[in-house]
Design a protein around this motif. Structure first.
Motif, PDB file in Angstrom:
ATOM      1  N   ASP A  50      43.270  52.730  51.862  1.00 58.02           N
ATOM      2  CA  ASP A  50      42.916  51.768  50.828  1.00 58.02           C
ATOM      3  C   ASP A  50      41.646  52.175  50.087  1.00 58.02           C
ATOM      4  N   ALA A  51      40.775  52.917  50.789  1.00 56.21           N
ATOM      5  CA  ALA A  51      39.518  53.353  50.178  1.00 56.21           C
ATOM      6  C   ALA A  51      39.670  54.677  49.437  1.00 56.21           C
ATOM      7  N   GLY A  52      40.904  55.147  49.286  1.00 48.80           N
ATOM      8  CA  GLY A  52      41.124  56.394  48.578  1.00 48.80           C
ATOM      9  C   GLY A  52      41.210  57.604  49.473  1.00 48.80           C
ATOM     10  N   GLY A  53      41.303  57.386  50.798  1.00 48.26           N
ATOM     11  CA  GLY A  53      41.438  58.493  51.728  1.00 48.26           C
ATOM     12  C   GLY A  53      40.148  58.927  52.381  1.00 48.26           C
ATOM     13  N   GLN A  54      39.018  58.368  51.921  1.00 47.99           N
ATOM     14  CA  GLN A  54      37.718  58.706  52.482  1.00 47.99           C
ATOM     15  C   GLN A  54      36.909  57.438  52.714  1.00 47.99           C
ATOM     16  N   ALA A  55      36.128  57.424  53.793  1.00 50.80           N
ATOM     17  CA  ALA A  55      35.311  56.248  54.084  1.00 50.80           C
ATOM     18  C   ALA A  55      34.230  56.619  55.095  1.00 50.80           C
ATOM     19  N   THR A  56      33.153  55.878  55.075  1.00 47.96           N
ATOM     20  CA  THR A  56      32.100  56.028  56.071  1.00 47.96           C
ATOM     21  C   THR A  56      32.361  55.044  57.212  1.00 47.96           C
ATOM     22  N   LEU A  57      31.675  55.259  58.335  1.00 49.36           N
ATOM     23  CA  LEU A  57      31.829  54.346  59.460  1.00 49.36           C
ATOM     24  C   LEU A  57      31.395  52.937  59.083  1.00 49.36           C
ATOM     25  N   PRO A  67      33.695  46.491  65.905  1.00 45.11           N
ATOM     26  CA  PRO A  67      32.345  46.942  66.264  1.00 45.11           C
ATOM     27  C   PRO A  67      32.190  48.438  65.979  1.00 45.11           C
ATOM     28  N   MET A  68      30.991  48.841  65.593  1.00 47.35           N
ATOM     29  CA  MET A  68      30.738  50.242  65.262  1.00 47.35           C
ATOM     30  C   MET A  68      31.051  51.192  66.422  1.00 47.35           C
ATOM     31  N   PRO A  69      30.667  50.858  67.691  1.00 47.71           N
ATOM     32  CA  PRO A  69      31.003  51.776  68.791  1.00 47.71           C
ATOM     33  C   PRO A  69      32.514  51.988  68.937  1.00 47.71           C
ATOM     34  N   THR A  70      33.303  50.918  68.735  1.00 46.49           N
ATOM     35  CA  THR A  70      34.759  51.041  68.823  1.00 46.49           C
ATOM     36  C   THR A  70      35.292  51.957  67.720  1.00 46.49           C
ATOM     37  N   ILE A  71      34.792  51.763  66.505  1.00 45.36           N
ATOM     38  CA  ILE A  71      35.231  52.602  65.380  1.00 45.36           C
ATOM     39  C   ILE A  71      34.874  54.055  65.641  1.00 45.36           C
ATOM     40  N   HIS A  72      33.655  54.290  66.111  1.00 41.47           N
ATOM     41  CA  HIS A  72      33.215  55.661  66.355  1.00 41.47           C
ATOM     42  C   HIS A  72      34.090  56.336  67.400  1.00 41.47           C
ATOM     43  N   ARG A  73      34.447  55.615  68.462  1.00 40.06           N
ATOM     44  CA  ARG A  73      35.272  56.166  69.527  1.00 40.06           C
ATOM     45  C   ARG A  73      36.681  56.489  69.027  1.00 40.06           C
ATOM     46  N   LEU A  74      37.262  55.577  68.256  1.00 38.40           N
ATOM     47  CA  LEU A  74      38.606  55.803  67.729  1.00 38.40           C
ATOM     48  C   LEU A  74      38.623  56.944  66.715  1.00 38.40           C
ATOM     49  N   MET A  75      37.582  57.027  65.884  1.00 39.00           N
ATOM     50  CA  MET A  75      37.532  58.092  64.882  1.00 39.00           C
ATOM     51  C   MET A  75      37.367  59.455  65.537  1.00 39.00           C
ATOM     52  N   ARG A  76      36.579  59.521  66.613  1.00 41.21           N
ATOM     53  CA  ARG A  76      36.439  60.790  67.328  1.00 41.21           C
ATOM     54  C   ARG A  76      37.788  61.245  67.882  1.00 41.21           C
ATOM     55  N   THR A  77      38.581  60.291  68.374  1.00 40.48           N
ATOM     56  CA  THR A  77      39.909  60.619  68.888  1.00 40.48           C
ATOM     57  C   THR A  77      40.813  61.122  67.768  1.00 40.48           C
TER      58      THR A  77
END
Length: 281
Positions: A50-57, A67-77
């Motif tokens: 939705d953000a055009g394919g790119q986004a920050t945490l 929560p930011m820790p959850t997002i960071h963990r999922l993004m690392r995966t």
């Protein structure tokens, strides 16, 4: 995506070593069982699209409410699996492994939608197309060629900017204005012809016109001498159906005849999607 408050419990999912790899949301009797980690991962991928394919945490946190820790963990995966790429800065982008999944899904949707495209060609004589919005580009996933010797041909899989095509404008008109601005921020609104709309204010006015009338026109904006009319499906997956041909044949009368047929085809496609989604596994 949020877990139903009626869920009975949320037991952890463990691998063979006992490490927690996800959470299962167990719905009440008669309901479905879902894996919360998968729901959250899908929500993040859709937020990035939705953000055009790119986004920050931080932007993903605002969009998803996670929560930011959850997002960071999922993004690392996701980065480790190749479905997301991490740039040199703080932005993440959709990864190359998603292309294969999208192409396969697109081909299946195109095969399933082909009868609707055939009906449009039989009624109007001109080429009928099916396209989806993939990140910042429009991808054609199916086409039924017109019946004339001189006809429009679009290669299935071709990617084009959304601002200069009827299918692209129809799809963008379904999105909130802020979301469109974010998507176009990652897109160069270059002029394909002298008719291409490249002024942001004029383009916003064009999208508002499309929202009012319910269809989009490309009047030589992508290629001189070609005219196209499109209607988008207001569905979870952004899909648009269109009819295109030479400007000499795509008269105002033919466009007027095409619009209700495109709307009927869009409704049939939407109903078919709903039936498929409701079918038991």
């Amino acid at each position: 995506m949020q877990t139903s408050p009626a869920a009975a419990d949320t037991p952890d999912i463990e691998d063979a070593s006992g490490r927690v790899v996800g959470t299962t949301t167990v719905a009440p009797a008669g309901g479905s069982t879902t894996v919360q980690a998968v729901e959250r991962t899908v929500a993040l991928l859709e937020a990035m699209a939705d953000a055009g394919g790119q986004a920050t945490l931080s932007s993903l946190a605002l969009r998803s409410g996670l929560p930011m820790p959850t997002i960071h963990r999922l993004m690392r995966t996701l980065v480790g699996c190749g479905y997301v790429r991490q740039g040199p800065g703080r932005e993440y982008s959709l990864g190359p492994r998603l292309v294969r999944l999208g192409d396969s899904a697109g081909r299946l949707v195109g095969m399933w939608a082909r009868p609707r495209l055939v009906e449009l060609v039989d009624a109007l004589g001109e080429s009928a197309n099916l396209a989806v919005l993939d990140g910042t580009q429009v991808v054609y996933i199916a086409q039924e060629p017109g019946r004339h010797a001189m006809r429009m041909f679009t290669e299935v899989g071709r990617r084009v900017p959304p601002h200069c095509t009827a299918v692209g404008k129809a799809l963008l008109a379904l999105m909130p204005a802020e979301q469109v601005q974010e998507l176009l921020r990652h897109t160069e609104m270059t002029a394909q012809t002298e008719s291409t709309i490249i002024d942001p204010a004029a383009f916003a006015a064009e999208l508002e016109r499309i929202r009012r009338c319910g269809y989009a026109l490309d009047d030589g904006e992508q290629e001189l001498g070609v005219r196209c009319v499109a209607v988008a499906l207001d569905a979870p997956v952004l899909v648009a159906v269109s009819v295109s041909g030479p400007s000499t044949r795509m008269t105002d009368d033919l466009v007027a005849a095409a619009v209700p047929r495109l709307r009927s085809a869009a409704r049939a496609l939407l109903d078919g999607m709903a039936r498929n989604a409701a079918s038991p596994a």
